[in-house]
Design a protein around this motif. Structure first.
Motif, PDB file in Angstrom:
ATOM      1  N   GLY A  72      18.681  15.933 -37.975  1.00 30.57           N
ATOM      2  CA  GLY A  72      18.067  15.522 -36.978  1.00 30.57           C
ATOM      3  C   GLY A  72      17.841  16.149 -35.472  1.00 30.57           C
ATOM      4  N   MET A  73      17.144  17.332 -35.950  1.00 36.20           N
ATOM      5  CA  MET A  73      17.322  18.290 -34.948  1.00 36.20           C
ATOM      6  C   MET A  73      15.491  18.411 -34.815  1.00 36.20           C
ATOM      7  SD  MET A  73      19.318  20.688 -33.652  1.00 36.20           S
ATOM      8  CE  MET A  73      19.368  21.592 -32.754  1.00 36.20           C
ATOM      9  N   LYS A  74      14.827  18.603 -33.514  1.00 33.88           N
ATOM     10  CA  LYS A  74      13.827  19.025 -33.115  1.00 33.88           C
ATOM     11  C   LYS A  74      12.919  20.464 -34.026  1.00 33.88           C
ATOM     12  CE  LYS A  74      12.107  16.946 -29.569  1.00 33.88           C
ATOM     13  NZ  LYS A  74      12.110  16.473 -28.315  1.00 33.88           N
ATOM     14  N   LEU A  75      11.436  20.348 -33.558  1.00 32.12           N
ATOM     15  CA  LEU A  75      11.043  21.379 -34.163  1.00 32.12           C
ATOM     16  C   LEU A  75      11.584  22.262 -32.632  1.00 32.12           C
ATOM     17  CD1 LEU A  75       7.427  20.841 -35.828  1.00 32.12           C
ATOM     18  CD2 LEU A  75       9.849  22.252 -36.549  1.00 32.12           C
ATOM     19  N   SER A  76      11.521  23.872 -32.958  1.00 28.21           N
ATOM     20  CA  SER A  76      11.640  24.144 -31.584  1.00 28.21           C
ATOM     21  C   SER A  76      10.048  24.944 -31.061  1.00 28.21           C
ATOM     22  CB  SER A  76      12.443  25.674 -32.002  1.00 28.21           C
ATOM     23  OG  SER A  76      11.588  26.766 -32.541  1.00 28.21           O
ATOM     24  N   GLU A  77      10.033  24.829 -29.468  1.00 28.03           N
ATOM     25  CA  GLU A  77       9.024  25.640 -29.197  1.00 28.03           C
ATOM     26  C   GLU A  77       8.070  26.179 -29.892  1.00 28.03           C
ATOM     27  OE1 GLU A  77       8.009  27.625 -24.978  1.00 28.03           O
ATOM     28  OE2 GLU A  77       8.221  25.456 -24.371  1.00 28.03           O
ATOM     29  N   ALA A  78       8.727  27.129 -29.957  1.00 28.71           N
ATOM     30  CA  ALA A  78       7.735  28.065 -30.650  1.00 28.71           C
ATOM     31  C   ALA A  78       7.790  28.272 -32.091  1.00 28.71           C
ATOM     32  CB  ALA A  78       8.949  29.548 -31.664  1.00 28.71           C
ATOM     33  N   GLU A  79       8.298  27.152 -33.289  1.00 27.79           N
ATOM     34  CA  GLU A  79       7.673  26.573 -34.195  1.00 27.79           C
ATOM     35  C   GLU A  79       6.553  25.646 -34.018  1.00 27.79           C
ATOM     36  OE1 GLU A  79      12.276  26.199 -36.723  1.00 27.79           O
ATOM     37  OE2 GLU A  79      11.871  25.114 -35.124  1.00 27.79           O
ATOM     38  N   TRP A  97       3.966  25.334 -31.615  1.00 24.38           N
ATOM     39  CA  TRP A  97       3.263  26.199 -31.090  1.00 24.38           C
ATOM     40  C   TRP A  97       2.492  27.193 -32.491  1.00 24.38           C
ATOM     41  CZ3 TRP A  97       5.231  29.687 -27.126  1.00 24.38           C
ATOM     42  CH2 TRP A  97       5.256  29.087 -25.718  1.00 24.38           C
ATOM     43  N   GLY A  98       3.610  27.682 -33.418  1.00 23.29           N
ATOM     44  CA  GLY A  98       3.452  28.301 -34.556  1.00 23.29           C
ATOM     45  C   GLY A  98       2.073  27.006 -35.964  1.00 23.29           C
ATOM     46  N   GLU A  99       2.982  25.753 -35.650  1.00 28.75           N
ATOM     47  CA  GLU A  99       1.417  24.783 -36.678  1.00 28.75           C
ATOM     48  C   GLU A  99       0.412  24.222 -35.938  1.00 28.75           C
ATOM     49  OE1 GLU A  99       2.476  23.139 -39.280  1.00 28.75           O
ATOM     50  OE2 GLU A  99       5.189  24.417 -39.475  1.00 28.75           O
ATOM     51  N   ALA A 100       0.715  24.840 -34.895  1.00 31.30           N
ATOM     52  CA  ALA A 100      -0.333  23.847 -33.829  1.00 31.30           C
ATOM     53  C   ALA A 100      -1.361  25.240 -34.073  1.00 31.30           C
ATOM     54  CB  ALA A 100      -0.284  24.309 -32.371  1.00 31.30           C
ATOM     55  N   HIS A 101      -1.469  26.684 -34.266  1.00 30.91           N
ATOM     56  CA  HIS A 101      -2.069  27.736 -34.471  1.00 30.91           C
ATOM     57  C   HIS A 101      -2.848  27.794 -35.857  1.00 30.91           C
ATOM     58  CE1 HIS A 101      -0.352  29.352 -31.147  1.00 30.91           C
ATOM     59  NE2 HIS A 101       1.002  30.062 -31.633  1.00 30.91           N
ATOM     60  N   LEU A 102      -1.594  27.065 -36.991  1.00 30.67           N
ATOM     61  CA  LEU A 102      -2.456  27.607 -37.548  1.00 30.67           C
ATOM     62  C   LEU A 102      -2.630  26.111 -38.192  1.00 30.67           C
ATOM     63  CD1 LEU A 102      -2.167  26.950 -41.152  1.00 30.67           C
ATOM     64  CD2 LEU A 102       0.262  25.653 -40.787  1.00 30.67           C
ATOM     65  N   MET A 103      -3.124  24.390 -37.564  1.00 25.15           N
ATOM     66  CA  MET A 103      -3.842  23.475 -37.519  1.00 25.15           C
ATOM     67  C   MET A 103      -5.233  24.123 -37.332  1.00 25.15           C
ATOM     68  SD  MET A 103      -2.535  21.168 -38.986  1.00 25.15           S
ATOM     69  CE  MET A 103      -1.241  20.225 -38.545  1.00 25.15           C
ATOM     70  N   ILE A 104      -5.206  25.107 -35.846  1.00 25.28           N
ATOM     71  CA  ILE A 104      -6.637  25.126 -35.483  1.00 25.28           C
ATOM     72  C   ILE A 104      -6.854  26.406 -36.151  1.00 25.28           C
ATOM     73  CG2 ILE A 104      -8.146  26.185 -33.298  1.00 25.28           C
ATOM     74  CD1 ILE A 104      -6.742  23.900 -32.776  1.00 25.28           C
ATOM     75  N   ALA A 105      -6.310  26.892 -36.914  1.00 22.93           N
ATOM     76  CA  ALA A 105      -7.261  28.459 -38.255  1.00 22.93           C
ATOM     77  C   ALA A 105      -7.387  27.764 -39.192  1.00 22.93           C
ATOM     78  CB  ALA A 105      -5.769  29.411 -38.565  1.00 22.93           C
ATOM     79  N   ALA A 106      -7.181  26.476 -39.886  1.00 27.28           N
ATOM     80  CA  ALA A 106      -6.980  25.990 -41.629  1.00 27.28           C
ATOM     81  C   ALA A 106      -8.776  24.908 -40.579  1.00 27.28           C
ATOM     82  CB  ALA A 106      -6.024  25.853 -42.137  1.00 27.28           C
ATOM     83  N   GLY A 107      -8.503  24.520 -39.848  1.00 25.36           N
ATOM     84  CA  GLY A 107      -9.148  23.224 -39.634  1.00 25.36           C
ATOM     85  C   GLY A 107     -10.545  22.917 -39.434  1.00 25.36           C
ATOM     86  N   GLY A 108     -11.114  24.269 -39.190  1.00 27.99           N
ATOM     87  CA  GLY A 108     -12.204  24.248 -39.061  1.00 27.99           C
ATOM     88  C   GLY A 108     -12.842  25.086 -39.414  1.00 27.99           C
ATOM     89  N   ASP A 109     -13.196  26.699 -40.190  1.00 32.88           N
ATOM     90  CA  ASP A 109     -13.933  26.945 -41.088  1.00 32.88           C
ATOM     91  C   ASP A 109     -14.668  25.827 -42.291  1.00 32.88           C
ATOM     92  OD1 ASP A 109     -14.935  29.761 -41.734  1.00 32.88           O
ATOM     93  OD2 ASP A 109     -13.736  30.217 -43.112  1.00 32.88           O
ATOM     94  N   THR A 110     -13.545  25.489 -43.348  1.00 36.23           N
ATOM     95  CA  THR A 110     -13.460  24.683 -44.089  1.00 36.23           C
ATOM     96  C   THR A 110     -14.816  23.738 -44.142  1.00 36.23           C
ATOM     97  OG1 THR A 110     -11.206  23.500 -44.073  1.00 36.23           O
ATOM     98  CG2 THR A 110     -11.298  25.702 -45.736  1.00 36.23           C
ATOM     99  N   THR A 111     -14.011  23.207 -43.329  1.00 33.15           N
ATOM    100  CA  THR A 111     -15.057  21.711 -42.983  1.00 33.15           C
ATOM    101  C   THR A 111     -16.647  22.292 -42.491  1.00 33.15           C
ATOM    102  OG1 THR A 111     -12.706  20.438 -42.438  1.00 33.15           O
ATOM    103  CG2 THR A 111     -14.635  18.845 -42.188  1.00 33.15           C
ATOM    104  N   SER A 112     -16.527  23.408 -41.951  1.00 30.73           N
ATOM    105  CA  SER A 112     -17.652  23.644 -41.762  1.00 30.73           C
ATOM    106  C   SER A 112     -18.637  24.417 -43.087  1.00 30.73           C
ATOM    107  CB  SER A 112     -17.816  25.098 -40.387  1.00 30.73           C
ATOM    108  OG  SER A 112     -17.380  25.386 -41.178  1.00 30.73           O
ATOM    109  N   THR A 113     -17.948  24.799 -44.215  1.00 25.44           N
ATOM    110  CA  THR A 113     -18.957  24.984 -45.281  1.00 25.44           C
ATOM    111  C   THR A 113     -19.286  23.658 -46.077  1.00 25.44           C
ATOM    112  OG1 THR A 113     -17.186  27.055 -45.565  1.00 25.44           O
ATOM    113  CG2 THR A 113     -19.143  26.419 -47.101  1.00 25.44           C
ATOM    114  N   ALA A 114     -18.484  22.830 -45.980  1.00 21.62           N
ATOM    115  CA  ALA A 114     -18.752  21.309 -46.615  1.00 21.62           C
ATOM    116  C   ALA A 114     -19.948  20.392 -45.925  1.00 21.62           C
ATOM    117  CB  ALA A 114     -17.674  20.367 -45.954  1.00 21.62           C
ATOM    118  N   LEU A 115     -20.270  20.547 -43.812  1.00 21.17           N
ATOM    119  CA  LEU A 115     -20.934  19.774 -43.540  1.00 21.17           C
ATOM    120  C   LEU A 115     -22.360  21.137 -43.531  1.00 21.17           C
ATOM    121  CD1 LEU A 115     -19.129  19.206 -40.330  1.00 21.17           C
ATOM    122  CD2 LEU A 115     -19.554  17.954 -42.064  1.00 21.17           C
ATOM    123  N   ALA A 116     -22.590  22.235 -43.747  1.00 23.32           N
ATOM    124  CA  ALA A 116     -23.396  22.995 -44.061  1.00 23.32           C
ATOM    125  C   ALA A 116     -24.303  22.966 -44.735  1.00 23.32           C
ATOM    126  CB  ALA A 116     -22.983  24.550 -43.595  1.00 23.32           C
ATOM    127  N   ALA A 117     -23.243  23.075 -46.080  1.00 21.86           N
ATOM    128  CA  ALA A 117     -23.925  22.216 -47.553  1.00 21.86           C
ATOM    129  C   ALA A 117     -24.825  20.945 -47.473  1.00 21.86           C
ATOM    130  CB  ALA A 117     -22.994  22.765 -49.049  1.00 21.86           C
TER     131      ALA A 117
END
Length: 427
Positions: A133-140, A142-162
């Motif tokens: 029942g524990m919540k994510l820590s602040e560091a966790e 932040w880590g998930e948010a970092h991942l969303m940004i890194a993974a969420g932009g580059d791949t989709t842009s390839t499909a749009l350009a193609a």
């Protein structure tokens, strides 16, 4: 008649790398969904260095996949390959984490005001460990948010350009898509998630054909076989060996995709006589059932007998010339939400991309709005292959050129735009 614009370059050059402007759009979208505010890369160049940082990070990750022992050295060692191959990586990573942390802190501080937003950060802050029942820590968080940004932009842009590259060079497919989108939505403001967007089957087919020809993750993402071995295509693979499937290669297998180098969106449309329904719901088109409703994941080795028929939409009645070739299935996880196909730009199995429904929705909205409002044509040959260049795989003029680096590096296309004819006379 509206005049064509000056050439609009999908890519913009930096000092060391060609950066697609499509990345600006996708990173603005994912940052808005994560932090409640976009990076504003489209209008403000201040943070555009983030694109280069993410691309270089992907290159480093891919090299570590290929040569893990080469990178397993002390960070301070003079022979550390990071110092020679990625000299700016440490500084860019630090700057990226600073920006991401700053946006995360601002979003968390305004959570009370943004409770009804229902975005990625809201989900992270509300998440609870099912056992403790524990919540994510602040560091966790932040880590998930970092991942969303890194993974969420580059791949989709390839499909749009193609998809823009291929539509700008295939007039018939371009016209069919124009007719579908412009006849489905009375105004641009009507283009949103829902039944109308779901009914744009040719739009979905164009996106999937573009991703087949230019996979966002084109190479083999290796998996080590666990204790007991695995069965792949009827062959027993011993534990400890690595197994992978190259998306670029399998999507050009003529036994699976007849005329594999041609842009033919109709190959992704369901053939006549299929037992599946002619319509698709919002849930199964852009999303999945909740995890609690999904069948239990089985550890049974995946074999070709698990493959299943298509779960795609019917062909466009007005289109003539559809082939009787393969009708590829919508990627779905075996034993769970998906059925394993040969076309799987988001991968399959328990490691498939969790953001696939969002990516399809984002791409569909972006292309539908652009097609509804504007006509476009290719302005030059950027992104094309070069016949006679002598480099294997780079000589096909009609093929959008990508470079495998975990995700796909690309350049182009360069396009000219104008307001669609029936609206330009009214403005």
């Amino acid at each position: 008649m509206a005049a064509w614009s000056e050439s609009f370059e999908i890519p913009e050059s930096s000092s060391s790398l060609t950066i697609p402007s499509a990345n600006y759009l996708t990173l603005d979208v994912v940052s808005d969904l994560t932090y409640g505010q976009p990076f504003n890369l489209i209008t403000d160049p201040k943070l555009r260095w983030l694109v280069n940082a993410i691309v270089q990070g992907n290159r480093r990750i891919y090299m570590r996949f290929a040569y893990p022992s080469f990178f397993n050295v002390k960070p301070s060692a003079w022979y550390n390959p990071d110092k020679w191959l990625f000299p700016d990586m440490a500084d860019e990573r630090r700057r990226f984490l600073e920006v991401s942390t700053k946006f995360s802190e601002a979003r968390m501080a305004s959570e009370e005001k943004m409770k009804g937003r229902n975005d990625i950060m809201s989900a992270l802050l509300a998440a609870r460990d099912p056992k403790t029942g524990m919540k994510l820590s602040e560091a966790e968080v932040w880590g998930e948010a970092h991942l969303m940004i890194a993974a969420g932009g580059d791949t989709t842009s390839t499909a749009l350009a193609a998809v823009l590259f291929y539509l700008s060079r295939h007039d018939q497919a371009h016209e069919i898509l124009n007719q579908e989108v412009r006849s489905t939505f009375p105004t641009a403001d009507d283009i949103r998630q829902g039944a109308r967007l779901n009914s744009c089957h040719y739009l979905r087919a164009c996106l999937e054909e573009a991703m087949r020809l230019a996979p966002p993750a084109p190479g083999a993402l290796w998996r080590e076989v666990c204790v007991g071995g695995a069965i792949v295509d009827g062959e027993h693979i011993k534990a400890g060996l690595d197994v992978g499937v190259c998306q670029y290669a399998i999507c050009r297998n003529p036994d699976l995709f007849p005329e594999p180098y041609l842009f033919k969106p109709e190959r992704h449309l369901r053939r006549e006589g299929s037992p599946y329904r002619a319509h698709t719901t919002i849930n199964d088109y852009f999303g999945f059932q909740p995890r609690s409703m999904q069948p239990h994941w089985s550890s049974t080795p995946l074999t070709p007998s698990h493959l299943s028929p298509s779960h795609l939409s019917p062909p466009i009645p007005s289109y003539e010339g559809a082939t009787s070739g393969i009708s590829t299935p919508l990627p779905r996880t075996p034993g769970g939400t998906e059925q394993p196909p040969t076309f799987a730009p988001f991968l399959i199995g328990p490691r498939s991309c969790v953001a696939k429904p969002f990516a399809y929705l984002e791409m569909s909205l972006a292309i539908a709005r652009l097609v509804w409002s504007l006509d476009f044509i290719a302005a030059d040959s950027t992104g094309e292959g070069k016949p006679g260049c002598g480099i294997l795989g780079r000589e096909r003029k009609e093929e959008f050129q990508i470079v495998d680096m975990f995700s796909s590096s690309k350049e182009g296309p360069v396009l000219k735009f104008r307001l669609r004819e029936e609206h330009s006379s009214q403005d």
